[in-house]
Scaffold this motif. Structure first.
Motif, PDB file in Angstrom:
ATOM      1  N   ARG A   1      21.835  22.230  36.127  1.00 33.64           N
ATOM      2  CA  ARG A   1      23.134  21.592  36.329  1.00 33.64           C
ATOM      3  C   ARG A   1      24.097  22.546  37.042  1.00 33.64           C
TER       4      ARG A   1
ATOM      5  N   LEU B   1      25.715  20.588  27.384  1.00 42.73           N
ATOM      6  CA  LEU B   1      25.206  19.444  28.157  1.00 42.73           C
ATOM      7  C   LEU B   1      25.893  18.158  27.693  1.00 42.73           C
TER       8      LEU B   1
ATOM      9  N   ALA C   1      31.294  11.729  30.414  1.00 41.23           N
ATOM     10  CA  ALA C   1      30.987  13.159  30.298  1.00 41.23           C
ATOM     11  C   ALA C   1      32.057  13.876  29.482  1.00 41.23           C
TER      12      ALA C   1
ATOM     13  N   ALA D   1      19.333  14.111  27.540  1.00 39.36           N
ATOM     14  CA  ALA D   1      19.288  15.575  27.509  1.00 39.36           C
ATOM     15  C   ALA D   1      19.202  16.102  26.086  1.00 39.36           C
TER      16      ALA D   1
ATOM     17  N   ASN E   1      22.799  14.366  33.971  1.00 36.34           N
ATOM     18  CA  ASN E   1      23.373  15.691  33.750  1.00 36.34           C
ATOM     19  C   ASN E   1      23.337  16.513  35.033  1.00 36.34           C
TER      20      ASN E   1
END
Ligand code: ATP
Ligand code: MG
Lengths: 287, 235
Positions: free
Chosen positions: B148, B87, A169, B133, B96
């Motif tokens: 999210r 995202l 991420a 996403a 996500n």
């Protein structure tokens, strides 16, 4: 045909180690955008920790590998905390200079302590296996199996666990990661630790068919950079595939052209691939 | 619940926020109106801890949270759905959303329940949950971003221009959704260009110009205000 398969095996051996080292480099790059030139020195320290614990303390090969992985992970985290973290807001060139500084420091330290001579790392796996007419040293089988298992474990960790996902991420969207509550320091330390451990395991696998000396990381780190540029900076599949491409190119180039040119092949390939696909083979998203 | 006192924020020597004092009470839906470059996103990012204020204090439920890290603020219940969505484009929609619940990661049962609520709110996300996403349309990505943020189970939800780039019909749905989220008990601070629609669902509003708050009032006062109508509603 046998000779051909022998080269395939060589390519796999080299490629799996290159991939492992490049993975650590690309993970750190993906998160912090730091090209860690000291990564080769971490690899070298890993080899020395294994060597010293085995030869001087009589520790078992696998235990030595584990100790090296832990020691180098800690060392990498220290580098992050003491050097790269304080430089976070500095211009990017400072990171690069600092990384080279760490590299020189570690090499000088090891040389002061253990000297510059070449050493041979012992391994319990000295048999030569004879499979379908091919002679295969057991250590090579170990390298290939070990490196690929480790890659698989890393892949599962990054894909399937929440903790691993925080690394991905952070690489895909730094601010997005902050906004879901991921802590930048925690991810940075974890990434450096993983990268250091991968380098140490790679070194302990590879060193028995190579030599241990303070500058052993130089050529490897240069090739690892070639690999992650080829594969796309920050790309994980890119590091693995890039590692294999370079490994195979060296094995076959060394055999069919000349071993004298073996080490140039990686750099020649870099020029060729980048002139066709300037962004690298797998680059997308991460940047 | 949220209180800002004389907050100032800078980009280098440029003061993007000056003497901003405002408050948002528990259960309120407060709108922040302002032209492009007025400082709305800067204010949101300062509240979220992405930007450290150069002066002033921010308190949350009476506790000083000035200068807290973004992760600390998310843990305290302040979650932002940012402008531009931010995202993780190569991860699946589901991933996500799951990462949105990162701070609650040990509470698996609660995550599952929130996820079900969000997928019920945005049924299209349920259909697309295994797609990356980045492959979704802009409006769908906006839903992922709101979803999210909701996964973080915010006490205070900061929404920075959620209607940006959406078709008028979707915008209407989006405002309905925000209203619904607020009615379920989440306090909302909403930055919007779409002043009329935003004011209609709001309790109160602030107007920001050049980094300063220049006006404050409740919904009806704002909707009735001539200057506001001229500047932000265009009628
Ligand atoms: N990273 C940055 N560095 C320097 N200046 C910035 C930065 N981000 C914003 N600014 C400046 O700060 C001011 C406020 O910007 P901000 O993004 O907060 O506006 P905004 O109200 O959100 O506008 P919009 O409606 O266009 O999103 C602008 O003048 C902008 O140029
Ligand atoms: Mg904005």
């Amino acid at each position: 045909m046998e000779l051909f398969f022998q080269q395939v095996l060589n390519g796999l051996t080299l490629g799996s180690i290159y991939g492992l080292v490049a993975l650590g480099l690309t993970l750190v790059y993906g998160i912090l955008h730091v090209p860690n030139f000291a990564h080769g020195a971490l690899y070298m320290v890993g080899a020395y920790v294994s060597y010293i614990t085995m030869v001087d303390f009589g520790v078992n090969y696998w235990v030595a590998m584990l100790l090296a992985a832990v020691a180098v992970a800690v060392l990498a985290v220290l580098c992050e905390r003491l050097v790269f973290n304080p430089l976070r807001d500095a211009p990017p060139i400072h990171d690069k200079i600092a990384a080279i500084g760490i590299m020189l420091f570690l090499e000088a330290l090891v040389q002061m302590q253990w000297g510059a001579e070449f050493r041979r790392m012992p391994t319990p796996y000295t048999e030569i296996l004879d499979i379908a007419g091919m002679t295969i040293p057991a250590q090579r089988v170990l390298i290939i199996a070990g490196a690929f298992s480790l890659m698989a474990v890393l892949h599962l960790f990054l894909k399937k666990t929440m903790t691993g996902s925080t690394i991905v991420a952070m690489a895909q969207n730094r601010e997005g990661a902050f906004l879901v509550g991921i802590d930048a320091n925690r991810v940075a330390m974890m990434t450096f630790a993983i990268s250091g451990a991968l380098a140490a395991v790679g070194a302990t696998l590879f060193a028995p068919i190579n030599l241990v000396y303070p500058a052993m990381g130089h050529l490897l780190i240069m090739k690892a950079f070639v690999i992650i540029i080829l594969g796309g900076m920050g790309s994980i599949p890119g590091a693995i595939v890039g590692g294999l491409i370079i490994g195979f190119a060296e094995a076959f180039g060394g055999f069919y052209i000349s071993t004298d040119y073996k080490d140039i092949i990686a750099f020649a390939l870099l020029v060729v691939i980048l002139s066709i696909k300037p962004t690298g083979l797998f680059s997308k998203g991460v940047h | 619940m949220l209180q800002l006192n004389n907050v100032e924020a800078r980009y280098g020597s440029f003061k993007a926020l000056e003497q901003v004092s405002m408050s948002v009470a528990q259960g309120e839906l407060v709108v922040l109106l302002g032209a492009n470059g007025a400082g709305k996103s800067t204010l949101f990012n300062t509240i979220s801890g992405l930007i450290k204020p150069s002066a002033g204090t921010i308190t949350l439920d009476g506790t000083d949270v000035t200068g807290l890290k973004p992760s600390g603020l998310v843990q305290s219940g302040v979650v932002q759905c940012p402008e531009g969505r931010k995202l993780f484009p190569e991860m699946s929609v589901l991933k996500n959303l799951m990462l949105g619940a990162y701070v609650h990661r040990r509470d698996k049962a609660a995550i599952k329940k929130t996820l079900e609520e969000i997928l019920a709110l945005f049924p299209i996300l349920d259909e697309k949950k295994d797609q990356s996403a980045g492959s979704l349309s802009g409006g769908q990505q906006q839903m992922v971003a709101i979803g999210r943020a909701m996964m973080g189970r915010p006490k205070l939800l900061l929404l920075d221009e959620p209607s940006l780039g959406l078709a008028p019909l979707v915008v209407k749905q989006m405002f309905e959704t925000i209203k619904g989220i607020n009615e379920q008990g989440t306090t909302v601070l909403l930055a919007e260009q779409n002043a009329f629609a935003a004011l209609k669902i709001a309790h109160r509003a602030y107007v920001i110009e050049n980094g300063r708050l220049v006006m404050e009032g409740d919904k009806d006062a704002m909707l009735g205000n001539e200057a506001i109508r001229k500047a932000y509603i265009g009628a």
